[in-house]
Design a protein around this motif. Structure first.
Motif, short mmCIF file in Angstrom:
data_model
loop_
_atom_site.label_atom_id
_atom_site.label_comp_id
_atom_site.label_asym_id
_atom_site.label_seq_id
_atom_site.Cartn_x
_atom_site.Cartn_y
_atom_site.Cartn_z
N PRO A 1 0.82 -1.25 -0.11
CA PRO A 1 -0.08 0.07 0.03
C PRO A 1 0.83 1.28 -0.01
CG PRO A 1 -0.04 -1.13 2.09
CD PRO A 1 0.57 -2.31 1.24
N THR A 2 0.21 2.39 -0.54
CA THR A 2 1.01 3.77 -0.69
C THR A 2 0.15 4.74 0.09
OG1 THR A 2 2.36 2.78 -2.57
CG2 THR A 2 2.01 5.28 -2.02
N VAL A 3 0.82 5.29 0.99
CA VAL A 3 0.15 6.61 1.38
C VAL A 3 0.59 7.64 1.10
CG1 VAL A 3 -0.73 8.01 3.56
CG2 VAL A 3 -0.48 5.34 3.69
N SER B 1 2.27 23.00 6.74
CA SER B 1 1.47 22.10 7.45
C SER B 1 1.64 20.78 6.72
CB SER B 1 0.06 22.55 7.54
OG SER B 1 -1.09 21.47 8.17
N TRP B 2 1.27 19.50 7.28
CA TRP B 2 1.08 18.23 6.64
C TRP B 2 -0.38 18.60 5.92
CZ3 TRP B 2 5.25 15.58 6.27
CH2 TRP B 2 5.92 15.32 7.38
N GLY B 3 -0.09 18.01 4.72
CA GLY B 3 -1.49 17.94 3.98
C GLY B 3 -1.77 16.47 3.50
N ASN B 4 -2.89 16.31 3.05
CA ASN B 4 -3.38 15.24 2.40
C ASN B 4 -2.94 15.16 0.88
OD1 ASN B 4 -5.37 16.88 1.13
ND2 ASN B 4 -7.22 15.76 2.10
N ASP B 5 -3.49 14.02 0.38
CA ASP B 5 -2.89 13.84 -1.13
C ASP B 5 -3.45 14.91 -2.10
OD1 ASP B 5 -5.41 12.70 -0.78
OD2 ASP B 5 -4.85 11.06 -2.38
N LEU B 6 -4.29 15.62 -1.58
CA LEU B 6 -5.06 16.73 -2.39
C LEU B 6 -4.46 18.09 -1.86
CD1 LEU B 6 -8.84 15.35 -2.67
CD2 LEU B 6 -6.81 15.17 -4.44
N GLY C 1 5.29 -2.62 5.49
CA GLY C 1 5.43 -2.75 3.91
C GLY C 1 4.79 -1.50 3.46
N THR C 2 4.25 -0.51 3.89
CA THR C 2 3.45 0.48 3.41
C THR C 2 4.54 1.53 2.97
OG1 THR C 2 1.86 0.38 4.89
CG2 THR C 2 2.07 2.62 4.16
N HIS C 3 4.50 2.22 1.82
CA HIS C 3 5.32 3.17 1.15
C HIS C 3 4.49 4.57 1.41
CE1 HIS C 3 6.75 -0.23 -1.10
NE2 HIS C 3 7.64 0.39 -1.49
N LEU C 4 5.35 5.27 2.12
CA LEU C 4 4.78 6.89 2.34
C LEU C 4 5.46 7.77 1.57
CD1 LEU C 4 3.25 9.12 4.01
CD2 LEU C 4 5.44 8.96 5.58
N GLY D 1 8.48 20.71 -5.07
CA GLY D 1 8.39 20.06 -6.43
C GLY D 1 8.87 18.50 -6.29
N THR D 2 9.43 18.22 -5.09
CA THR D 2 10.27 16.83 -5.40
C THR D 2 9.26 15.90 -4.32
OG1 THR D 2 11.60 17.17 -3.32
CG2 THR D 2 12.38 17.44 -5.66
N VAL D 3 9.43 14.55 -4.52
CA VAL D 3 8.76 13.53 -3.58
C VAL D 3 9.52 12.71 -2.88
CG1 VAL D 3 7.12 11.56 -3.77
CG2 VAL D 3 6.70 13.49 -5.16
N ARG D 4 9.34 12.37 -1.70
CA ARG D 4 10.27 11.70 -0.80
C ARG D 4 9.50 10.25 -0.55
NH1 ARG D 4 14.54 11.87 3.01
NH2 ARG D 4 14.57 13.89 2.45
N THR D 5 10.03 9.42 -0.74
CA THR D 5 9.28 7.89 -0.49
C THR D 5 10.18 7.05 0.75
OG1 THR D 5 8.58 7.71 -2.64
CG2 THR D 5 8.59 5.89 -1.44
#
Length: 139
Positions: A27-29, A42-47, A62-65, A95-99
């Motif tokens: 799963p990915t969050v 602030s933290w925000g949701n996927d939107l 096993g979850t990917h954040l 503009g970047t994404v950290r997983t």
């Protein structure tokens, strides 16, 4: 007849055994870091809807954040507690994404601190800049 039965048995076996790719799906969050007027970010949701400076998630092993930087500032990430994580480079840029992958059970605390202040970025905000803290409970 034996060939038909053998073919049928092989077809059933091929369908019943998952492929490596299907078995490896985790799963990915998705979360964001967003700019807000009160506290700068602030933290925000996927939107990208703000959720506040502290957040707690409960996920399975096993979850990917994935954390997308939707704020115009850079952030330094640090792990405060929990089993060791592979965070990669400490700094994330707009503009970047950290997983981050949570491979082991436990309670993790992560901190994201802005590198530039709201004043340095020429942004009007109310109050001090937030230091973001994320607690992740992995079962």
């Amino acid at each position: 007849m034996k060939r038909i039965l053998l073919g049928f048995a092989l077809a059933v076996a091929a369908v019943a055994v998952p492929t490596g790719a299907a078995a490896a799906v985790s799963p990915t969050v998705r979360m964001t870091i967003v700019h807000v007027v009160q506290g700068c970010h602030s933290w925000g949701n996927d939107l990208s809807q703000p959720l506040g400076p502290t957040r707690t998630l409960t996920v399975k092993r096993g979850t990917h954040l994935q954390i997308r930087m939707n704020c115009p500032m850079s952030f330094d990430f640090a792990q405060l507690s929990g089993p060791a994580l592979a965070l990669g480079a400490p700094r994330s840029y707009p503009g970047t994404v950290r997983t981050i992958v949570f491979a082991r059970k436990g309670v993790y605390r992560l901190q994201a601190t802005n590198v530039e202040s709201s004043e340095q970025m020429g942004m009007t905000t109310i109050g001090a800049d937030n230091v973001l803290v994320l607690t992740v409970r992995v079962s």
